[in-house]
Design an enzyme around this catalytic site. Structure first.
Site, short mmCIF file in Angstrom:
data_model
loop_
_atom_site.label_atom_id
_atom_site.label_comp_id
_atom_site.label_asym_id
_atom_site.label_seq_id
_atom_site.Cartn_x
_atom_site.Cartn_y
_atom_site.Cartn_z
CG HIS A 57 -12.22 0.80 -1.14
ND1 HIS A 57 -12.27 1.30 0.14
CD2 HIS A 57 -11.64 1.78 -1.89
CE1 HIS A 57 -11.71 2.50 0.17
NE2 HIS A 57 -11.32 2.81 -1.05
CB CYS A 58 -15.02 1.66 -5.51
SG CYS A 58 -13.21 1.61 -5.60
CB VAL A 59 -20.02 0.73 -5.73
CG1 VAL A 59 -21.47 1.14 -5.96
CG2 VAL A 59 -19.33 0.47 -7.07
#
Length: 447
Positions: free
Chosen positions: A269-271
């Site tokens: 979800h983040c990078v």
């Protein structure tokens, strides 16, 4: 009784909105401390699973979940009326982006609207969803104040970014330091107080914006460094150098170097998401972080490079991508997790399908995997993990390791596959015939 005393006495009622990879471990953490916790989620299947003591999150065991549910410390519901009874509300909903890489705050907005309808004096609202600087004060706060209550005076509002690393056996919600920023000093203090009940170290910053930027810095740091090593990996292939050997050698330096590793792209979800959140917001300030955007583009280009390596491996066997049987090993976004969000395998498979290949996959953690319904492969297709039988592996034209799970017996796979593309150096140390393994970041066999 004021909120501070309720927190200290474990009498505060906690509500966690969003029971995914972030929300459920957080709810579990507070429930195990003796707080009364309500988990709120729009997914009825998740709610039912929790109430039956069945975990759907790798980092939360079913036995632990059943214990806190059975003790009455944790309950789950899809009824937002539960918000009325809460003293503390954590917002842990998704913050994805659209197909054009535009931030999608619809889940955060909906959560804030549901809270605003039921907001009462003295409540503490803590946003944990990863987002761009300004979200808490520019988006969430105005929605909450439609209730007629004022942030920092009538209710408390803070931002504390989640730091969940799926599959991490060392760090979890109880021992990972937290950062928090409140819209007032009192808001920050109360958020710090409740978070310190769960984890020992809580670092308070000057504002929600500083806390929001902290999370983006953490993940963009990773994105940029992964992009650097991915670019060096492709250069090393041309220069007939093994980048994996180079990284190992550079890692002997005890200062000024931190190893990052190439791969098929970035996922989760983040990078892959956070750089675009910051890039989108920065345009409001007539600022264009080209370096950050370039890094994201480099990482997104890696699935194309993987497909190029697969074509190269097939060509070495006198085959083309058209009608080639290609087996993908691992479709999670990283090894040893059951999370396939934004996994590089999705784009790899779509590119292979659009090139005419017959694609199958195996992943011991992900039973079904859906690709397509986009510009890369218009038709939506749901694949099912195929067991690794000897005959099945032998019948493939190429086997590509995209998520290198430790549970795989790579020697067994290499012995039976006609040719291997290894995107993660998972076959290091495996014995193989010359010309059988094509590794990302390493010279092609025969060079």
């Amino acid at each position: 009784m004021d909120l501070e005393r309720k927190i200290e006495g474990h009498e505060a009622r906690v509500c966690v909105m969003g029971l995914g990879y972030v929300g459920l471990p957080l709810a579990m953490g507070f429930a195990r401390l003796g707080y009364t916790v309500t988990g709120l989620d729009v997914d009825a299947a998740r709610v039912a699973s929790i109430m039956e003591g069945r975990s759907y999150i790798q980092d939360v065991s079913s036995s632990d979940l059943a214990d806190v549910v059975g003790a009455g410390s944790l309950e789950a519901t899809f009824d937002p009326e539960a918000l009325r009874e809460a003293d503390i509300i954590f917002i842990c909903v998704p913050t994805p982006f659209t197909k054009t890489k535009t931030p999608d705050l619809s889940y955060v907005v909906t959560a804030a609207e549901e809270i605003a309808r039921r907001l009462k004096p003295g409540q503490l609202i803590v946003l944990q969803s990863t987002t761009y600087p300004g979200t808490t004060e520019e988006d969430v706060l105005p929605i909450l104040e439609t209730s007629g209550l004022v942030a920092g005076r009538d209710f408390h509002l803070a931002f504390s970014p989640e730091r969940v690393n799926p599959g991490d056996r060392r760090y979890d919600v109880t021992n990972t330091p937290k950062v928090v920023g409140g819209v007032s000093a009192r808001c920050a203090h109360l958020a710090q107080l409740v978070l310190q009940e769960l984890m020992p170290e809580v670092y308070v910053v000057s504002s929600p914006r500083a806390a929001e930027m902290t999370k983006l810095l953490e993940n963009i740091f990773r994105s940029v460094n992964i992009a650097l090593i991915n670019e060096l990996a492709k250069l090393s292939e041309r220069m007939n150098i093994d980048i994996w050997e180079v990284i190992e050698a550079a890692s002997t330096k005890p200062f000024g170097f931190m190893p990052f590793y190439p791969g098929p792209g970035v996922g989760g979800h983040c990078v892959p998401v956070d750089p675009y959140y910051l890039f989108w917001k920065s345009r409001e300030y007539d600022f264009y972080p080209r370096f950050i955007e370039l890094a994201a583009e480099l990482n997104q280009g890696m699935p194309y490079h993987v497909v190029s390596k697969i074509s190269e491996a097939l060509n070495s066997r006198g085959k083309t991508l058209q009608q080639a049987r290609v087996l993908i090993l691992g479709v999670s976004f990283k090894p040893d997790v059951d999370d396939a969000r934004n996994a590089p395998a999705q784009r790899v498979i779509e590119l292979l399908l659009s090139g005419g290949a017959e694609v199958s996959y195996n992943d011991p953690r992900i039973e079904r995997f859906t690709v397509g319904k986009d510009v890369f492969y218009p038709e939506e297709q749901t694949l099912t993990s195929t067991p690794l039988t000897e005959q099945f592996v032998q019948n493939q034209d190429c086997v590509a390791i995209v998520a290198g799970h430790r549970s795989y017996d790579y020697q067994w796979i290499v012995d039976r596959a006609p040719v291997i593309v290894d995107t993660m150096n998972a076959t290091r140390g495996v014995k193989a015939d010359a010309g059988k393994i094509f590794r990302v970041g390493a010279p092609s066999p025969g060079r």
